[in-house]
Design a protein around this motif. Structure first.
Motif, short mmCIF file in Angstrom:
data_model
loop_
_atom_site.label_atom_id
_atom_site.label_comp_id
_atom_site.label_asym_id
_atom_site.label_seq_id
_atom_site.Cartn_x
_atom_site.Cartn_y
_atom_site.Cartn_z
N ARG A 79 0.85 -1.19 0.00
CA ARG A 79 0.00 0.00 0.00
C ARG A 79 0.88 1.24 0.00
O ARG A 79 1.77 1.37 0.85
CB ARG A 79 -0.93 -0.02 1.22
CG ARG A 79 -2.04 -1.07 1.11
CD ARG A 79 -2.73 -1.31 2.42
NE ARG A 79 -3.93 -2.14 2.26
CZ ARG A 79 -3.90 -3.46 2.14
NH1 ARG A 79 -2.74 -4.10 2.17
NH2 ARG A 79 -5.02 -4.14 1.99
N LEU A 80 0.63 2.12 -0.94
CA LEU A 80 1.44 3.31 -1.10
C LEU A 80 0.83 4.47 -0.32
O LEU A 80 -0.38 4.71 -0.40
CB LEU A 80 1.58 3.69 -2.57
CG LEU A 80 2.20 2.64 -3.49
CD1 LEU A 80 2.32 3.19 -4.90
CD2 LEU A 80 3.55 2.20 -2.98
N ASN A 81 1.66 5.19 0.39
CA ASN A 81 1.24 6.39 1.11
C ASN A 81 1.58 7.60 0.24
O ASN A 81 2.72 8.03 0.16
CB ASN A 81 1.95 6.49 2.46
CG ASN A 81 1.48 7.68 3.29
OD1 ASN A 81 0.63 8.46 2.84
ND2 ASN A 81 2.02 7.83 4.48
N THR A 82 0.56 8.12 -0.43
CA THR A 82 0.80 9.22 -1.36
C THR A 82 1.16 10.52 -0.66
O THR A 82 1.65 11.46 -1.29
CB THR A 82 -0.44 9.44 -2.23
OG1 THR A 82 -1.57 9.69 -1.38
CG2 THR A 82 -0.73 8.21 -3.09
N ARG A 137 6.12 10.88 0.34
CA ARG A 137 6.86 10.40 -0.82
C ARG A 137 8.35 10.37 -0.55
O ARG A 137 8.88 11.23 0.14
CB ARG A 137 6.58 11.29 -2.05
CG ARG A 137 5.11 11.28 -2.44
CD ARG A 137 4.92 11.92 -3.79
NE ARG A 137 3.55 11.76 -4.26
CZ ARG A 137 3.14 12.08 -5.46
NH1 ARG A 137 3.98 12.58 -6.34
NH2 ARG A 137 1.88 11.92 -5.82
N THR A 140 11.62 -2.17 -2.94
CA THR A 140 10.39 -1.44 -2.61
C THR A 140 10.59 0.07 -2.74
O THR A 140 9.76 0.77 -3.34
CB THR A 140 9.93 -1.78 -1.18
OG1 THR A 140 9.65 -3.18 -1.10
CG2 THR A 140 8.68 -0.99 -0.83
N ILE A 148 8.61 2.64 -5.27
CA ILE A 148 7.80 3.78 -4.81
C ILE A 148 8.28 5.07 -5.47
O ILE A 148 7.48 5.92 -5.88
CB ILE A 148 7.86 3.88 -3.28
CG1 ILE A 148 7.18 2.66 -2.65
CG2 ILE A 148 7.17 5.16 -2.80
CD1 ILE A 148 7.30 2.62 -1.14
N ASN A 180 5.90 7.44 -7.84
CA ASN A 180 5.69 8.85 -7.51
C ASN A 180 6.12 9.77 -8.65
O ASN A 180 5.44 10.75 -8.98
CB ASN A 180 6.44 9.21 -6.24
CG ASN A 180 5.82 8.58 -5.00
OD1 ASN A 180 4.66 8.18 -5.02
ND2 ASN A 180 6.59 8.48 -3.93
N SER A 215 4.55 -4.12 -10.36
CA SER A 215 3.35 -4.05 -9.53
C SER A 215 2.81 -5.44 -9.20
O SER A 215 2.33 -5.69 -8.10
CB SER A 215 2.27 -3.22 -10.24
OG SER A 215 2.68 -1.87 -10.37
N ARG A 271 0.09 -5.94 -6.35
CA ARG A 271 -0.82 -4.92 -6.90
C ARG A 271 -1.24 -5.35 -8.31
O ARG A 271 -0.90 -4.71 -9.31
CB ARG A 271 -0.14 -3.56 -6.89
CG ARG A 271 0.29 -3.12 -5.49
CD ARG A 271 1.22 -1.90 -5.52
NE ARG A 271 0.61 -0.74 -6.12
CZ ARG A 271 -0.19 0.11 -5.50
NH1 ARG A 271 -0.49 -0.10 -4.21
NH2 ARG A 271 -0.70 1.15 -6.11
#
Length: 689
Positions: A164-167, A170, A255, A259, A263, A290, A295
């Motif tokens: 799960r990406l935390n937008t 970054r 990872t 990310i 981004n 992904s 994902r």
């Protein structure tokens, strides 16, 4: 008071065409006086008049009744034709390659996975229900669990475990362009090239390395899109180094770079209005990565966007002769398109989704070295491996449309569609060059990946048949004395065996990769192929217990457990699904409700739960220690590298269209499956511990 006299019907007066056009009085003779006076009697013609005829009402009723009788007679004739395997709408051009005659049940058999029972989407935790197509392994596991548990609610969710990406937080680009050490970058690129480079040309061999050198010497400032490509490649290189998970959370290697790449790409969404080749390349790389991070729907979305951009660039069409592109640019566009074509079809296959673009809309040439100078050819690898994968990807697309398409579109002729697909797969396999075949020892990693995908194609095409037989044996009616037995021919049995053969071949291949240290510890495709083959072997073991099948299955489960414990994200979900299946199998066998002659008497052959890790030493012993089967010892799996999955003589006759009289009885009098054909008995040793 006197009533009015009835009105006389108005007399219809008509003139010939010429008099009517000239608006003059016509004598109404044939020919009329006017046409005779001008010397053109042949031109005199009158309009056709529809007479109003009065008939009795009972005459109309008789005509309607006769019409209904004729319609009913035609409908009965159509049904009788279908019962005899005749398609009244069939023409000579509809199907030039019909299989041998089949039984009534097989001829009209829809894909057994399409039982017209809608999934219950109302119980999903997600606000929006997802969709899992029947071609996916997740949907097949739902079907299998529904057979084992009447109260099972099918899931339409994707993988519950994913990165799960935390937008809002970054990872920044390294200040001052402080990239990883230059030689380490080249090592990571070589690792990625080893695992996926043969069927995924990642970059131009010479140009990209020059660009890296220029960036490291700080001669140029790279664009955001170039940095996105760079970090995507670094992520894939780190993933395939097979290192252990990093950090306190045991994160998958690569990872952070993944990310960063995501981004950077999200910051350049406005570039869609001016698409470029590099955008397509980056999206394909991000899609590949992904999947590894669980994902899978993100990967499908990325490949879909990449396909739309490629179509808008005309990459699917042959370049015009007046193009201003250089030979290297033309070849790079071709290879990027075909890599995307291959990936998009495999990605859609794993989710059971429709194809993004049809083969009929593509006319771009295959990858080639033709027309390239020696310096230009140095940018590319030999395209033969990529072409082989492209051809397999085309068959994957045919599986999705012909076998798993909407039943109305496929006309329900499931066995006929399987015949077509298996014939394509056999032709593809027979055309493989020697260097692309499985070796006794040390099969190259790209070749192993190719054959795992080939095995999966056979499984995907034939597993509805196996599920059909599995459900038949679970049916309580089959065990009732005097009940009607399903009328299924031996060719259906042979198709089910081909499915089991393919799963066994995948188990042997996984075993070889594990011993060679070539298994993709964090890879998505390896874990997925293991999961798919394991489900088939569980069903086969339940239908007929054999020590060989049990060991093939235990090998797959052991390797999948090892991947899960090392941090493989997709393997977590696959283990959970298999654990659920194992629990239902154990419960079913405990009640003795299974109708076959399988594991209800041999519970020790049931694989143990997936939640306990199996040490590598134990797996090594399973592989190296022969298992006694009466007076015969099981040969090592790697001694059978060239086993032809479609080599069963029955399958050969089926694919060649020979007019063979198939046996139409599937079950014995006691409700158990009959023995498989003798040719198969020699390969399957049905002996219990």
């Amino acid at each position: 008071m006197t009533g009015k006299a009835p009105r006389r019907p108005k007399r219809l007066i008509a003139a010939c065409h010429r008099c009517h056009r000239k608006k003059i009085k016509c004598s109404k003779g044939v020919p009329c006086q006017t046409c005779l006076s001008i010397g053109r009697p042949e031109a005199c013609s009158f309009p056709d008049k529809e007479r109003l005829v009065q008939v009795p009402e009972n005459y109309v009723d008789d005509l309607e009744a006769e019409n209904k009788q004729l319609r009913a007679l035609a409908l009965r004739h159509q049904r009788r034709s279908q019962e005899h395997g005749i398609n009244p709408n069939h023409t000579e051009n509809d199907d030039d390659d019909d299989p041998p005659p089949l039984s009534k049940e097989e001829t009209n058999l829809f894909n057994p996975l399409f039982d017209r029972q809608p999934e219950n989407w109302g119980r999903e935790r997600s606000a929006e229900p997802g969709f899992i197509g029947e071609a996916s392994c997740a949907a097949f596991s739902n079907r299998l669990l529904s057979c084992l548990d009447d109260n099972y609610t099918p899931s339409t969710a994707g993988l519950s475990n994913y990165l799960r990406l935390n937008t809002h937080s970054r990872l920044a680009i390294p200040q001052g362009w402080e990239f990883p050490e230059r030689m380490h970058v080249k090592l990571l690129l070589n690792v990625a090239q080893r695992f996926i480079g043969n069927y995924h040309p990642l970059f131009l061999q010479v140009t990209f390395m020059r660009e890296i050198d220029a960036v490291y010497r700080k001669e140029v400032v790279p664009s955001m899109l170039w940095l996105c490509k760079f970090y995507s490649l670094m992520a894939l290189g780190e993933i395939y180094t097979n290192r252990r998970g990093v950090g306190d959370n045991n994160r998958v290697p690569g990872t952070n770079n993944y990310i960063r790449a995501v981004n950077l790409f999200q910051d350049n969404l406005d570039a869609y209005e001016e698409p470029s080749l590099m955008q397509v390349e980056v999206l394909t790389l991000l899609a590949w990565a992904s999947n590894i991070f669980g994902r899978i729907r993100t990967a499908y979305t990325y490949s879909g966007i990449a396909t739309r951009l490629a179509l808008s660039l005309g990459m699917h069409r042959s370049a015009p002769k007046t193009t201003t592109l250089t030979p290297v640019e033309c070849e790079s566009r071709r290879r990027t398109w075909w890599v995307l074509y291959f990936f998009d079809r495999f990605s859609a296959s794993k989710l059971g989704q429709p194809l993004t673009v049809r083969d009929e809309d593509i006319d771009v040439e295959m990858p080639s070295m033709d027309g390239l100078s020696k310096e230009e050819a140095a940018e590319f690898q030999d395209p033969s491996s990529l072409i082989i994968n492209i051809k397999l990807g085309r068959i994957v697309g045919n599986i999705l449309t012909q076998i798993y398409g909407i039943p109305k579109a496929t006309k329900g002729r499931y066995i006929h569609q399987v015949h077509s697909i298996l014939k394509q797969l056999r032709t593809w396999h027979d055309a493989l060059p020697s260097e692309m075949r499985v070796k006794d020892r040390g099969t190259p990693r790209p070749v192993a990946s190719l054959h795992l995908a080939y095995n999966q194609c056979i499984i995907q095409a034939t597993r509805p048949v196996l599920l059909h037989l599995f459900k038949s044996q679970l049916d309580p009616k089959v065990r009732e004395e005097g009940s009607a037995r399903p009328n299924i021919s031996s060719i259906t049995m042979a198709l089910a065996e081909s499915c089991v053969h393919a799963a066994q071949a995948s188990s042997r291949m996984v075993e070889c990769l594990f011993l060679d240290g070539s298994i993709a510890t964090f890879g998505y495709w390896d874990a997925h192929h293991i999961f798919s083959a394991a489900m088939i072997l569980i069903m086969s073991a339940m239908m007929r217990a054999t020590s060989v099948n049990s060991e093939y299955l235990e090998t797959l489960l052991s390797v999948l457990r090892a991947l899960k414990n090392d941090g493989n994200i997709p393997a977590v979900d696959f283990c959970e699904r298999l654990s659920h299946i194992q629990a239902r199998v154990t419960a079913l066998l405990a009640t003795g409700h299974f109708g076959g002659d399988g594991l209800h008497a041999q519970r020790h052959l049931v694989p143990r739960a997936m939640d306990g890790p199996l040490p590598a030493e134990t797996l090594q012993q399973i592989i190296q220690t022969p298992t006694s089967m009466h007076d015969e010892a099981r040969e090592a799996p790697m001694e059978f590298p060239g086993v032809d999955i479609l080599g069963n003589p029955l399958i050969g006759d089926f694919l060649d269209g020979n007019q063979v009289q198939w046996v139409d009885t599937l079950f014995t009098e006691d409700g158990t499956l009959r023995e498989f054909p003798a040719e198969v008995d020699e390969q399957f040793n049905f002996v219990n511990h």
